[in-house]
Design an enzyme around this catalytic site. Structure first.
Site: not given
Ligand SMILES: Cc1ncc(C[n+]2csc(CCOP(=O)(O)OP(=O)(O)O)c2C)c(N)n1
Ligand SMILES: Cc1ncc(C[n+]2csc(CCOP(=O)(O)OP(=O)(O)O)c2C)c(N)n1
Ligand SMILES: [Mg+2]
Ligand SMILES: [Mg+2]
Lengths: 351, 310, 351, 310
Positions: C129, C60
């Site tokens: 959230h 971000e």
């Molecule tokens: C700082 C932030 N940006 C965006 C999000 C939205 N978000 C929630 S879970 C996620 C996916 C993260 O991917 P990863 O770290 O690979 O974990 P996975 O879901 O694949 O287990 C995102 C982008 C968030 N929760 N926090």
């Protein structure tokens, strides 16, 4: 009781807390530096060693999370920022994480951590080294926010902040560091909550924050010359905020001026006016006033900077206006000039 | 592993009942990482995780009943209903917390290890996160600090190829591997099959002993795959961000199936025990669901904002 | 003129701006995703291709600086955040950099960039959230801040924001996405500044923001049943804020209620009360009121969440109380219950 | 180089007069990086910098008179007096800006390159920063994005061993080099003598052509040393954060002295030209100081907060 500068008082607060509790830790960019972090850490490295008076990488957000984690694991860290502006990199860890840790886990854990931030001003600090965004933190439940204005409170509130089981944002203004005042020796708390009546009066209530308390007291002096008795309140704590204390004074004087070295829109001055306005028991004799920063970033040029900050003269002038007194504004209002971009004549820059 | 799988499937099954009114990020398909690392770490060790934390919480020994109660927003949940699925904690077993801001528990976990080192406590902290968390600058700030102070922390990265619907190709360069980022900070790092619990165990064991013996942090990238939708109980291969074929290929490498076959082949497990285990777990889950449903409704909106006056 | 949802209106705004100006670029986590970023980008990838409807790494702060840089070099980017909470990682780039770019360089450069943030609520969005920190941005000079509440404004303000030469924070509430309303076809602006009189009235002024405008209108309906004519103002723009518009209404009705789905302390509701209080030409018949969030983080448990949010019933009850009318509060105030943790009956979670 | 040196020394000399009422971070001792890279880049290229930006601004061709006027807070300064020493800009020569929040111009510079790539503009952007900026997560987020999209950007890192008073030892692990962090992102990186303008030129040239030919970003770590205090005109080796000996050793490697000797040795430069050059520059500086002092006092506190209505 001894006569110390505000900077020395903070250092004494650190020393008392560190002597009492070995889990207290100071960390921040330059915390152990040769100049003692503006004199607020001088001698502590020698007294407590490099494991309790630590420097760190230039990683504000990560380090905020790291001290938060340490606070969850038995330490009581104080993270020091040379400017509040730098802490903007760590709003996630301060406001999303630390502020909510106790609540979001149902009270199963608490974060006894202190985020200390210094407010810069003058000598070309400019748009990115002199922001005062304390209202942001005051807006967020889960944090406590303090802004002491005297050496006495600087020490007592630092100790109280460090020993508080919650995350506390401790804000000290760079222009207060050289100010002297009586400071009790030894360990003591200044409770986080109640405001301080800096000067009693009956004609008008002036609520001020941090360095602005000094300007307000100077204004009260000036007003007294014309027989106006201003009551100066040092808000001191923004969260929790002592609304009762403000209301008590406002009911007595019936007039309200809020003075804050910060932007007006959705700032603490707005909160003060709103808190009084919504109270059905408080009736003011005239519209309350806000004295805050002009609605623009802080300019660097000393001439503009001098115009930028409200000073005692402006406060006095505002009160006279409120009282319908035709005081000569030019006479009470200090003229802007480049000498107003430094805290004291001895200062020759840079910060 | 099987226990985690069955719990997650029970959640998926119960979800449509609308009792669990919060986002749920299931670990089905990725269980081997949680199980394998948990076996390699000591009970006294610490762990933190992110939004997809059920498996890490359970593998660390987190209370199943408190987990389900939390998903139902009950007073007997692990966060007294204030947190939901995205905020899990069970300090009694060293699970210090999970929060859903991607990457944000990484520095906090490093802070736990920092405090342990300063206090001379012999203990290792595991930080669980997905590969997208390495895109957050705070991961790098945390890695630099852990490397600088040789902290007893293990960075456990589950690379399941996606961040919600976003493939690696739109987020990270294809000409370097995820784990190589940690090497840039002088941290020993490797890539391991995250669907092979034994490989996970061995790599985690090595990393833990390095940390425990003052050798500093390790970063392990476990290649694995999420079977169901990013958030919620359903399968979503049909909506188009990934192919059914890709899913099927990974499903063939189901960590639980593979391990079961191996155990049976090696004679450690008979199909009879297998059934027994299944039943035992199913029973446990049923009781946990009962416990959760019996939980009280939280009261006191303003409780816990601040620590009680001491 | 066609009948669209708020989400479709945003998408149309994007399309109009992108058709008119090839330098407009949409970027954000999941912006091109199969669900069309909650339906606000559906079809745009197909229409404009992957170089103008882009996904990005989970970074971000860095991405905020990158779109800022792109805006200084001829592009007009819109950075999309699925939750405002995530934007806390980028406060440095938004408030230290983008907000000050024009000022700190003496007007030599400008940053035509839009930071879009969605406010979450309900269905266990919980403490991290569903934060609504719009007052933080309203506090900072150099930014513009908008929070449209109707599909009409959602489209017109998005186009205006994209075509504004300054950084604009565009905030849309998740519970507005499914709301339908008339939307002009083609390219149009809704000026960033003036508020919207959502419903005229003479007895009380209700100033509301974003989704709360819908609750305020529902309350006005209820009040009308008892012959109380409430004037509902949709503030719509927080910076610049239409103070004159608020004052005009407050002078007419003599009563003021500010409704904001955000924390009260130093929030926009405080700014609204303060702006009216400090105006010497405006005299209220009784103390103004703030209806804001309780002073605690958002709980996840649906029962607590339902208690957490002020709803139309509370607004109506507040007005009756202000008027000294002994309306049966229990009757007007909707009972909290778990069904209040979702925007519409069709919704079955998760977000 | 000499010009930068003389300008910085003139600033140091004038500073006590209290006309320049803002922090100043001088580049004395580090001039070779600015000069060498500037020679390697094209006039049409773009550059951004941080708090210590005088040298980068001047080497890129930034207006000297506007620089000094800005330091004096005058209306004829490059920011009309609103910015001061820590905020420099001269878009006419592609110097897009410098700001004093450490690391914060790195993503902005990457954004410039991103826009150029999307618009098909043939141009390279140089991002100047100190080694401490690599401790900020935003550097890594920027590096990842630049590597992912192969953007035409060169990361120019001046490693002068200190961040204010803080040595590397309290900030970064000694068992890896600064430039290796970039390799973790799949970015070609190297370490170069920052006091040798020719070595700087050659490495920057290579990096620029890689960027210009679609080869993506390069990271170059230039080893160099700041002679005076972090902020302000004085020398401060006596206060204890570094030794006089360390300073003397680096002073022997004065980039300007070394290069001068070489040029004279190679016959490119006679001591006569040398004096001429000096005098020409000194004259230019004197006139620039006059220009600055003649500048008007800024008026209009509220100007420039927003762009004028178009
Ligand atoms: C700082 C932030 N940006 C965006 C999000 C939205 N978000 C929630 S879970 C996620 C996916 C993260 O991917 P990863 O770290 O690979 O974990 P996975 O879901 O694949 O287990 C995102 C982008 C968030 N929760 N926090
Ligand atoms: C985010 C942030 N943190 C801290 C500071 C205070 N600060 C100003 S300059 C500086 C030193 C940076 O060191 P380096 O990047 O190596 O550059 P150098 O001064 O050595 O040229 C620091 C820490 C800042 N300006 N911004
Ligand atoms: Mg993933
Ligand atoms: Mg340096």
């Amino acid at each position: 009781m001894s006569d110390l500068t505000y900077a020395e008082a903070i250092r004494d607060g650190y020393r008392e807390a560190m002597q009492k509790d070995p889990s207290v830790l100071l960390i921040g960019l330059g915390v152990p530096d040769p100049k003692g972090f503006f004199g607020t850490t001088s001698g502590l490295l020698e007294a407590f060693g490099p494991l309790r008076v630590m420097d760190m990488p230039c990683s504000e957000n990560g380090m905020t999370g790291i001290v938060l984690g340490a606070s969850l694991n038995g330490l009581k860290p104080v993270l020091n920022h040379q400017r509040m502006d730098f802490a903007l990199l760590s709003m996630d860890q301060i406001c999303n994480q630390a502020a909510k840790w106790s609540y979001m886990f149902g009270g199963k854990a608490h974060a006894p951590v202190v985020f200390r931030m210094i407010l810069g001003r003058g000598w070309g600090q400019g748009p990115q080294h002199s922001q005062a965004l304390h209202s942001w933190f005051a807006h967020v439940p889960g944090l406590k926010v303090v802004m002491p204005s005297t050496p006495h409170d600087a020490k007592g509130m630092m100790i109280a902040a460090i020993e508080d089981p919650n995350p506390v944002v401790y804000i000290d203004h760079r222009w207060l560091h050289h100010v002297r005042g009586p400071v009790p020796s030894g360990h003591y708390h200044v409770e986080i909550g109640p405001l301080r009546v800096a000067r009693p009066g009956k004609d008008v209530t002036i609520v001020a924050l941090s360095y602005m308390v000094l300007e307000a007291l100077e204004a009260a002096e000036r007003l007294a010359q014309d027989g106006v008795e201003a009551e100066v309140l040092d808000l001191r704590c923004l969260r929790p905020m002592d609304r009762e204390g403000v209301l008590r004074s406002a009911r007595k004087t019936g007039r309200l001026v809020a003075v804050d070295q910060a932007w007006a829109c959705a700032g603490m001055a707005a909160e003060i006016l709103a808190s009084v306005a919504e109270d059905s028991q408080t009736h003011l004799k005239c519209s309350p006033m806000r004295l805050a920063l002009p609605d623009c970033p802080a300019p660097t040029s000393p001439v503009l900077a001098a115009e930028y900050y409200p000073r005692s003269g402006h406060i006095a002038a505002a009160v006279f206006q409120m009282l319908g007194r035709s005081a000569n504004l030019d006479e009470v209002a200090l003229q802007p000039g480049i000498e107003y971009d430094k805290p004291n004549p001895a200062f020759t820059g840079p910060f | 592993m099987l226990r985690i799988r069955l719990v997650e499937e029970a959640i998926a099954e119960a979800y449509p009942l609308q009792e669990m009114r919060c986002p749920v990020h299931l670990s089905i398909g990725q269980e081997a990482v949680a199980a394998g690392t948990a076996a390699a770490f000591a009970p006294g060790d610490l762990a933190m995780s992110g939004h997809r934390s059920h498996a890490h919480y359970l593998a660390k020994g987190g209370d199943l009943r408190a987990l389900l109660a939390e998903l139902m927003g009950r007073e007997n949940g692990c966060c007294r209903g204030r947190g939901g699925s995205m905020h899990l904690i069970d300090q009694s077993v060293g699970f210090i917390g999970a929060v859903p801001i991607v990457g944000s528990t990484i520095p906090i976990a490093v802070g736990l290890a920092f405090a342990d080192k300063l206090k001379g406590i012999q203990r290792v902290t595991a930080a669980f996160f997905g590969e997208a968390a390495t895109e957050e600058g705070v991961f790098h700030e945390s890695a630099n600090f852990a490397s600088l102070h040789r902290l007893p922390v293990v960075f456990v990265c589950e690379n399941n190829l996606y961040s919600v619907y976003s493939p690696m190709s739109v987020r990270q360069p294809s000409h370097r591997e995820v784990f190589q980022q940690a090497q840039g900070h002088g941290i020993p790092a490797e890539q391991v099959d995250g669907n092979d619990p034994e490989a996970v165990f061995l790599s985690a064991k090595k990393a833990r002993s390095r940390a425990a013996s003052g050798g500093g942090p390790t970063f392990i990238e476990y290649k694995t795959y999420r079977w169901r939708e990013h958030c919620g109980p359903a399968f979503d291969n049909h909506i188009g961000y990934r192919t059914e074929g890709e899913f099927e290929a990974w499903k063939k490498r189901d960590p639980i199936e593979l391990y079961k076959q191996k155990m049976i082949f090696q004679g450690h497990l008979s199909s009879i025990d297998k059934e027994e285990i299944r039943e035992r777990i199913s029973l446990e889950i049923l009781e946990a669901l009962k416990f959760a449903r019996a939980g009280g409704i939280p009261r006191g909106l303003h409780d816990f904002v601040y620590a009680p006056k001491s």
